[in-house]
Design a protein around this motif. Structure first.
Motif, PDB file in Angstrom:
ATOM      1  N   GLY A 113       0.815  -1.209   0.000  1.00  0.00           N
ATOM      2  CA  GLY A 113       0.000   0.000   0.000  1.00  0.00           C
ATOM      3  C   GLY A 113       0.847   1.256   0.000  1.00  0.00           C
ATOM      4  O   GLY A 113       1.824   1.363  -0.735  1.00  0.00           O
ATOM      5  N   HIS A 114       0.491   2.209   0.849  1.00  0.00           N
ATOM      6  CA  HIS A 114       1.167   3.508   0.873  1.00  0.00           C
ATOM      7  C   HIS A 114       2.242   3.552   1.952  1.00  0.00           C
ATOM      8  O   HIS A 114       2.033   3.101   3.075  1.00  0.00           O
ATOM      9  CB  HIS A 114       0.167   4.633   1.134  1.00  0.00           C
ATOM     10  N   ALA A 115       3.389   4.134   1.597  1.00  0.00           N
ATOM     11  CA  ALA A 115       4.408   4.528   2.574  1.00  0.00           C
ATOM     12  C   ALA A 115       4.665   6.007   2.325  1.00  0.00           C
ATOM     13  O   ALA A 115       5.537   6.392   1.540  1.00  0.00           O
ATOM     14  CB  ALA A 115       5.678   3.714   2.407  1.00  0.00           C
ATOM     15  N   LEU A 116       3.836   6.832   2.951  1.00  0.00           N
ATOM     16  CA  LEU A 116       3.837   8.270   2.674  1.00  0.00           C
ATOM     17  C   LEU A 116       4.263   9.050   3.902  1.00  0.00           C
ATOM     18  O   LEU A 116       3.991   8.655   5.035  1.00  0.00           O
ATOM     19  CB  LEU A 116       2.451   8.722   2.226  1.00  0.00           C
ATOM     20  N   ALA A 117       4.937  10.195   3.646  1.00  0.00           N
ATOM     21  CA  ALA A 117       5.356  11.088   4.713  1.00  0.00           C
ATOM     22  C   ALA A 117       6.189  10.311   5.728  1.00  0.00           C
ATOM     23  O   ALA A 117       7.196   9.702   5.371  1.00  0.00           O
ATOM     24  CB  ALA A 117       4.130  11.744   5.336  1.00  0.00           C
ATOM     25  N   GLY A 118       5.748  10.288   6.991  1.00  0.00           N
ATOM     26  CA  GLY A 118       6.473   9.514   7.986  1.00  0.00           C
ATOM     27  C   GLY A 118       6.560   8.047   7.649  1.00  0.00           C
ATOM     28  O   GLY A 118       7.468   7.348   8.111  1.00  0.00           O
ATOM     29  N   GLY A 119       5.651   7.541   6.810  1.00  0.00           N
ATOM     30  CA  GLY A 119       5.737   6.158   6.364  1.00  0.00           C
ATOM     31  C   GLY A 119       6.976   5.912   5.527  1.00  0.00           C
ATOM     32  O   GLY A 119       7.669   4.900   5.689  1.00  0.00           O
ATOM     33  N   LEU A 120       7.297   6.841   4.609  1.00  0.00           N
ATOM     34  CA  LEU A 120       8.531   6.716   3.851  1.00  0.00           C
ATOM     35  C   LEU A 120       9.735   6.922   4.762  1.00  0.00           C
ATOM     36  O   LEU A 120      10.761   6.248   4.620  1.00  0.00           O
ATOM     37  CB  LEU A 120       8.566   7.721   2.699  1.00  0.00           C
ATOM     38  N   GLU A 121       9.599   7.832   5.720  1.00  0.00           N
ATOM     39  CA  GLU A 121      10.704   8.060   6.655  1.00  0.00           C
ATOM     40  C   GLU A 121      10.955   6.839   7.534  1.00  0.00           C
ATOM     41  O   GLU A 121      12.098   6.590   7.948  1.00  0.00           O
ATOM     42  CB  GLU A 121      10.423   9.310   7.485  1.00  0.00           C
ATOM     43  N   VAL A 149      10.196  16.312   8.793  1.00  0.00           N
ATOM     44  CA  VAL A 149      11.240  16.406   9.819  1.00  0.00           C
ATOM     45  C   VAL A 149      11.566  15.053  10.447  1.00  0.00           C
ATOM     46  O   VAL A 149      12.240  14.997  11.467  1.00  0.00           O
ATOM     47  CB  VAL A 149      10.836  17.417  10.922  1.00  0.00           C
ATOM     48  N   GLY A 150      11.114  13.950   9.809  1.00  0.00           N
ATOM     49  CA  GLY A 150      11.426  12.627  10.324  1.00  0.00           C
ATOM     50  C   GLY A 150      12.631  11.993   9.648  1.00  0.00           C
ATOM     51  O   GLY A 150      12.764  10.767   9.648  1.00  0.00           O
ATOM     52  N   GLY A 151      13.501  12.815   9.085  1.00  0.00           N
ATOM     53  CA  GLY A 151      14.709  12.307   8.450  1.00  0.00           C
ATOM     54  C   GLY A 151      14.639  12.219   6.949  1.00  0.00           C
ATOM     55  O   GLY A 151      15.657  12.006   6.286  1.00  0.00           O
ATOM     56  N   GLY A 152      13.454  12.404   6.376  1.00  0.00           N
ATOM     57  CA  GLY A 152      13.308  12.230   4.939  1.00  0.00           C
ATOM     58  C   GLY A 152      14.146  13.178   4.110  1.00  0.00           C
ATOM     59  O   GLY A 152      14.711  12.792   3.090  1.00  0.00           O
TER      60      GLY A 152
END
Length: 267
Positions: A113-121, A149-152
């Motif tokens: 499914g989705h790995a968006l925003a903090g999910g990608l981070e 701001v989660g490292g992305g």
């Protein structure tokens, strides 16, 4: 970080993280917060931190897999929780209980499914990424006048080419896992529903290697971006030295000479 706008119950992630041991040396850590598309509030982040700590503290565990559901890996920060000033931050490991201090041992993201925003981070906090072909990944924060701001923003340019990382950061677009695999962010693509199975297969490859050497190798690779060559020769020995003096090294050499599988002791 960004996240879910789905309606639901009051923010509460206490029971949203579970751990399941697979065999002797592998643990699967699962995000299960469907009413928020696996978005993180503070309780979820603290539960993730506890799961990562338990993995680190168990010497029999040598690899971990981080996964979500078949519909979504994670949509990032729970914005409804954020409106209550409840951010997905844990006291020691930071964002989502892992971002500021990932485990010293290897961890693999298994994405559906989705790995968006903090999910990608979250994926960027892992060492390897296995993803369904139909998954999508991105950092959409700027499109909502937010900042990732989660490292992305500082990790993504180390994983894919600079200008493409910049395009994702400035436009907020999401790209397919297939494109991310072409760029090198995703190690292995699977058919839909098979990401966890693919991650277990990859984990088993990691588990066949010497656990001390795996852990040392991870630490050296993670620091490689910060070292000049002239420093790397010396700095790497902080991690490699103990492995070179270990029983496992001798076992590895004997097993090679005897044409058999090694039996690792982790010492």
């Amino acid at each position: 970080m960004s996240a879910s706008d789905a309606p639901g119950a009051a923010p509460n992630g206490t029971d949203a993280i579970s751990s399941e041991r697979i065999g002797d040396h592998l643990v699967v850590i699962r995000i299960d917060r469907p009413h928020r598309r696996n978005a993180f509030d503070g309780a979820t982040a603290r539960a993730m931190e506890a799961a990562i700590d338990a993995y680190e503290d168990d010497d029999t565990l040598r690899c971990a897999i981080l996964t979500g559901s078949d519909e979504v890996f994670s949509s990032g920060q729970d914005l409804i929780a954020a409106a209550h000033r409840d951010m997905g931050i844990a006291p020691n490991r930071g964002g989502f209980g892992i971002m500021a201090k990932p485990p010293a041992k290897p961890i693999i993201a298994a994405v559906e499914g989705h790995a968006l925003a903090g999910g990608l981070e979250l994926c960027l906090s892992c060492d390897l990424v296995v993803s369904s072909r139909t998954a999508t990944m991105g950092i959409p924060e700027a499109a909502r006048s937010l900042v990732a701001v989660g490292g992305g923003l500082f990790r993504l340019p180390k994983r894919i080419p600079y200008h493409l990382a910049m395009e994702l950061a400035l436009t907020g677009k999401a790209w397919s896992a297939e494109r991310m695999a072409e760029l090198g962010l995703v190690n292995k693509l699977t058919e839909p529903g098979a990401a966890l199975e693919g991650a277990i297969d990859l984990a088993n490859e990691v588990l066949r290697a010497g656990p001390l050497a795996v852990r040392a190798s991870k630490q050296i690779v993670r620091r490689a971006y910060d070292w000049q060559d002239r420093d790397g020769w010396k700095n790497q020995m902080e991690f490699a030295g103990p492995v070179m003096a270990s029983e496992d090294l001798q076992e590895g050499l004997r097993a090679f000479a005897e044409k058999r599988d090694p039996v690792w002791k982790g010492r």
